[in-house]
Design a protein around this motif. Structure first.
Motif, PDB file in Angstrom:
ATOM      1  N   PRO A  43     -17.476  12.733  71.495  1.00 49.39           N
ATOM      2  CA  PRO A  43     -18.483  12.478  72.536  1.00 49.39           C
ATOM      3  C   PRO A  43     -17.896  11.682  73.680  1.00 49.39           C
ATOM      4  N   LYS A  44     -18.422  11.892  74.868  1.00 48.13           N
ATOM      5  CA  LYS A  44     -17.963  11.177  76.047  1.00 48.13           C
ATOM      6  C   LYS A  44     -18.501   9.759  76.030  1.00 48.13           C
ATOM      7  N   LEU A  45     -17.601   8.780  76.162  1.00 50.18           N
ATOM      8  CA  LEU A  45     -18.020   7.387  76.209  1.00 50.18           C
ATOM      9  C   LEU A  45     -18.517   7.034  77.605  1.00 50.18           C
ATOM     10  N   LYS A  46     -19.342   6.015  77.682  1.00 46.24           N
ATOM     11  CA  LYS A  46     -19.852   5.539  78.967  1.00 46.24           C
ATOM     12  C   LYS A  46     -19.268   4.161  79.231  1.00 46.24           C
ATOM     13  N   PRO A  47     -18.143   4.103  79.939  1.00 48.20           N
ATOM     14  CA  PRO A  47     -17.465   2.824  80.144  1.00 48.20           C
ATOM     15  C   PRO A  47     -18.288   1.869  81.004  1.00 48.20           C
ATOM     16  N   ASN A  48     -18.120   0.594  80.697  1.00 51.05           N
ATOM     17  CA  ASN A  48     -18.827  -0.445  81.454  1.00 51.05           C
ATOM     18  C   ASN A  48     -17.893  -1.629  81.640  1.00 51.05           C
ATOM     19  N   PHE A  49     -17.005  -1.503  82.631  1.00 47.47           N
ATOM     20  CA  PHE A  49     -16.081  -2.587  82.911  1.00 47.47           C
ATOM     21  C   PHE A  49     -15.605  -2.467  84.350  1.00 47.47           C
ATOM     22  N   PRO A  50     -15.121  -3.575  84.933  1.00 41.10           N
ATOM     23  CA  PRO A  50     -14.669  -3.549  86.326  1.00 41.10           C
ATOM     24  C   PRO A  50     -13.489  -2.589  86.503  1.00 41.10           C
ATOM     25  N   THR A  51     -13.500  -1.810  87.576  1.00 42.86           N
ATOM     26  CA  THR A  51     -12.441  -0.839  87.827  1.00 42.86           C
ATOM     27  C   THR A  51     -12.055  -0.853  89.297  1.00 42.86           C
ATOM     28  N   PHE A  52     -10.751  -0.930  89.553  1.00 40.92           N
ATOM     29  CA  PHE A  52     -10.215  -0.761  90.901  1.00 40.92           C
ATOM     30  C   PHE A  52      -9.614   0.637  90.950  1.00 40.92           C
ATOM     31  N   ARG A  53     -10.123   1.509  91.808  1.00 40.78           N
ATOM     32  CA  ARG A  53      -9.718   2.904  91.800  1.00 40.78           C
ATOM     33  C   ARG A  53      -8.843   3.247  93.003  1.00 40.78           C
ATOM     34  N   ASN A  54      -7.900   4.157  92.754  1.00 39.54           N
ATOM     35  CA  ASN A  54      -7.101   4.794  93.809  1.00 39.54           C
ATOM     36  C   ASN A  54      -6.344   3.808  94.690  1.00 39.54           C
ATOM     37  N   ILE A  55      -5.682   2.856  94.066  1.00 37.11           N
ATOM     38  CA  ILE A  55      -4.873   1.891  94.799  1.00 37.11           C
ATOM     39  C   ILE A  55      -3.501   2.524  95.092  1.00 37.11           C
ATOM     40  N   PRO A  56      -3.111   2.656  96.353  1.00 37.53           N
ATOM     41  CA  PRO A  56      -1.800   3.254  96.652  1.00 37.53           C
ATOM     42  C   PRO A  56      -0.666   2.320  96.256  1.00 37.53           C
ATOM     43  N   LYS A  58       2.782   3.868  96.330  1.00 37.49           N
ATOM     44  CA  LYS A  58       4.029   4.451  96.815  1.00 37.49           C
ATOM     45  C   LYS A  58       3.739   5.584  97.781  1.00 37.49           C
ATOM     46  N   GLU A  59       4.509   5.652  98.853  1.00 40.47           N
ATOM     47  CA  GLU A  59       4.485   6.768  99.791  1.00 40.47           C
ATOM     48  C   GLU A  59       5.853   7.437  99.748  1.00 40.47           C
ATOM     49  N   VAL A  60       5.878   8.737  99.474  1.00 40.27           N
ATOM     50  CA  VAL A  60       7.155   9.439  99.388  1.00 40.27           C
ATOM     51  C   VAL A  60       6.982  10.889  99.829  1.00 40.27           C
ATOM     52  N   ASN A  61       7.773  11.293 100.806  1.00 37.93           N
ATOM     53  CA  ASN A  61       7.751  12.676 101.301  1.00 37.93           C
ATOM     54  C   ASN A  61       6.346  13.153 101.654  1.00 37.93           C
ATOM     55  N   GLY A  62       5.582  12.289 102.311  1.00 33.96           N
ATOM     56  CA  GLY A  62       4.237  12.649 102.727  1.00 33.96           C
ATOM     57  C   GLY A  62       3.207  12.614 101.624  1.00 33.96           C
ATOM     58  N   THR A  63       3.595  12.169 100.444  1.00 31.70           N
ATOM     59  CA  THR A  63       2.685  12.089  99.297  1.00 31.70           C
ATOM     60  C   THR A  63       2.364  10.635  98.997  1.00 31.70           C
ATOM     61  N   THR A  64       1.085  10.324  98.823  1.00 33.98           N
ATOM     62  CA  THR A  64       0.661   8.986  98.432  1.00 33.98           C
ATOM     63  C   THR A  64       0.342   8.976  96.949  1.00 33.98           C
ATOM     64  N   LEU A  65       1.013   8.102  96.215  1.00 30.22           N
ATOM     65  CA  LEU A  65       0.763   7.959  94.786  1.00 30.22           C
ATOM     66  C   LEU A  65      -0.144   6.759  94.563  1.00 30.22           C
ATOM     67  N   ARG A  66      -1.093   6.918  93.640  1.00 30.81           N
ATOM     68  CA  ARG A  66      -2.123   5.895  93.438  1.00 30.81           C
ATOM     69  C   ARG A  66      -2.255   5.536  91.962  1.00 30.81           C
ATOM     70  N   LEU A  67      -2.904   4.425  91.711  1.00 30.56           N
ATOM     71  CA  LEU A  67      -3.163   3.979  90.350  1.00 30.56           C
ATOM     72  C   LEU A  67      -4.571   3.400  90.249  1.00 30.56           C
ATOM     73  N   ASP A  68      -5.099   3.365  89.028  1.00 28.08           N
ATOM     74  CA  ASP A  68      -6.393   2.770  88.733  1.00 28.08           C
ATOM     75  C   ASP A  68      -6.183   1.578  87.808  1.00 28.08           C
ATOM     76  N   ILE A  69      -6.959   0.523  88.025  1.00 26.71           N
ATOM     77  CA  ILE A  69      -6.887  -0.673  87.187  1.00 26.71           C
ATOM     78  C   ILE A  69      -8.237  -0.886  86.510  1.00 26.71           C
ATOM     79  N   TYR A  70      -8.211  -0.928  85.177  1.00 29.21           N
ATOM     80  CA  TYR A  70      -9.416  -1.175  84.383  1.00 29.21           C
ATOM     81  C   TYR A  70      -9.307  -2.582  83.807  1.00 29.21           C
TER      82      TYR A  70
END
Length: 346
Positions: A43-56, A58-70
């Motif tokens: 079953p799909k869990l319903k998370p309930n915690f602070p999340t920082f989403r889509n933090i860049p 690295k930029e490389v060859n026109g691509t932005t890489l991102r991360l999420d922090i839970y």
């Protein structure tokens, strides 16, 4: 319809061809992405915690890489928390950092968060036949750790208390990221001087020997037969090899095998390697269980603290895991984290 009369030699040739085709199919048909299907038992869990989403990061060859922090609910701006960095799988060519919130991984995410550990899920450049090949993905993962070492405290992360976890292709990248020297596969030059402190590694069903995974040394006769009988399977395997290495296995076999050897993490285990937890299902047809057995042997030969947990009957990506089995995986991960971190108990 009546089959034409066949001589003994013709029957032998036909039987040999069919048998060879079956061998080829069995050898390389597992190259499909493990994310083609997922477990319906969880079953799909319903998370309930602070999340920082889509933090860049690295930029490389026109691509932005991102991360999420839970982050744990109990965390606050005055206290940094231990951190586990997750590297997703997907045969190096698909999926994203969002995989941490799917299948058995969501149980581990919830368990870690509930017990005071932050989880950082990162993206990397996906491999393809024309642009991004190894070691681009390794460089991206190394740069993510370096970026966190510099900026982690801004998000309440303990940068001296970092672990790395990867699944499938992500397990491979996690091992290559952690087992290789810091100056191997350099990426962002502004981060070149940063040396992340990684306390431990968790590998869930990651390939440790790419030549074995890709069957790069298949008998030429069998391969020729396979191209007739199961040509789509062979073409898919060849395409994946081209995406990962950048070379054509048919025309540049020696180069492909050399690169697969270079990018096999089992070759980088030393006495200085960090403690490692390995988890693998015995019914895995994509990455054979033996790959993890071989890794454990190498780790123990080098006297590295290590453990292999076997899950009988589980397939790749633990796609057939029950909720109980998913919770067991999460508990094993938490227990291993506790061996390396001082974190609160649930």
């Amino acid at each position: 319809m009546q089959l034409p009369h066949l001589s003994s030699r013709q029957k032998w040739l036909l039987a040999t061809s069919v048998g060879a085709a079956l061998i080829i199919y069995k050898s390389v048909s597992s190259m499909k992405s493990p994310y083609a299907s997922t477990s319906s038992a969880l079953p799909k869990l319903k998370p309930n915690f602070p999340t920082f989403r889509n933090i860049p990061f690295k930029e490389v060859n026109g691509t932005t890489l991102r991360l999420d922090i839970y982050k744990p609910l109990s965390s606050n701006s005055r206290r940094v928390v231990p951190t586990l960095v997750f590297i997703h799988g997907g045969s190096w060519v698909t999926a994203s950092k969002n995989n941490i919130r799917k299948t058995f991984r969501q149980y581990a995410l919830q368990k870690l968060i509930n017990n005071g550990c932050a989880v950082v899920s990162i993206d990397y450049r996906l491999a393809d036949p024309t642009r991004f090949h190894m070691p681009d993905q390794i460089s991206d993962c190394k740069d993510a750790l370096k970026w966190l070492t510099v900026h982690g405290e801004e998000y309440g992360l303990d940068t001296s208390n970092i672990g790395v976890w990867g699944s499938s292709a992500g397990g491979h990248l996690a091992m290559m990221t952690v087992y290789t020297d810091n100056d191997m596969y350099p990426g962002d030059s502004s981060l070149a001087h940063i040396v992340p402190k990684v306390n431990y590694l968790i590998d869930t069903f990651g390939p440790t020997d790419l030549n074995t995974l890709f069957r790069t040394n298949i008998n030429p006769v069998l391969l020729a037969i396979g191209k007739i009988w199961v040509h789509k399977v062979i073409a898919k395997r060849n395409g994946q090899i081209k995406s990962v290495t950048g070379f054509d296995i048919d025309r540049q076999k020696d180069r492909v095998r050399a690169l697969c050897r270079e990018y096999s993490p089992i070759n980088y285990v030393t006495e200085d390697s960090c403690p490692t937890l390995i988890m693998h299902g015995t019914a895995d047809k994509t990455v054979k269980f033996q790959q993890s057995v071989n890794l454990l042997r190498r780790l123990r030969r080098c006297k590295v603290d290590s453990k292999l947990i076997k899950f009988n009957g589980l397939r790749h990506s633990f796609s057939n895991a029950t909720p109980k089995e998913a919770k067991d995986v999460a508990q094993h991960i938490l227990a291993f984290v506790r061996l390396n971190y001082q974190i609160s108990k649930e």
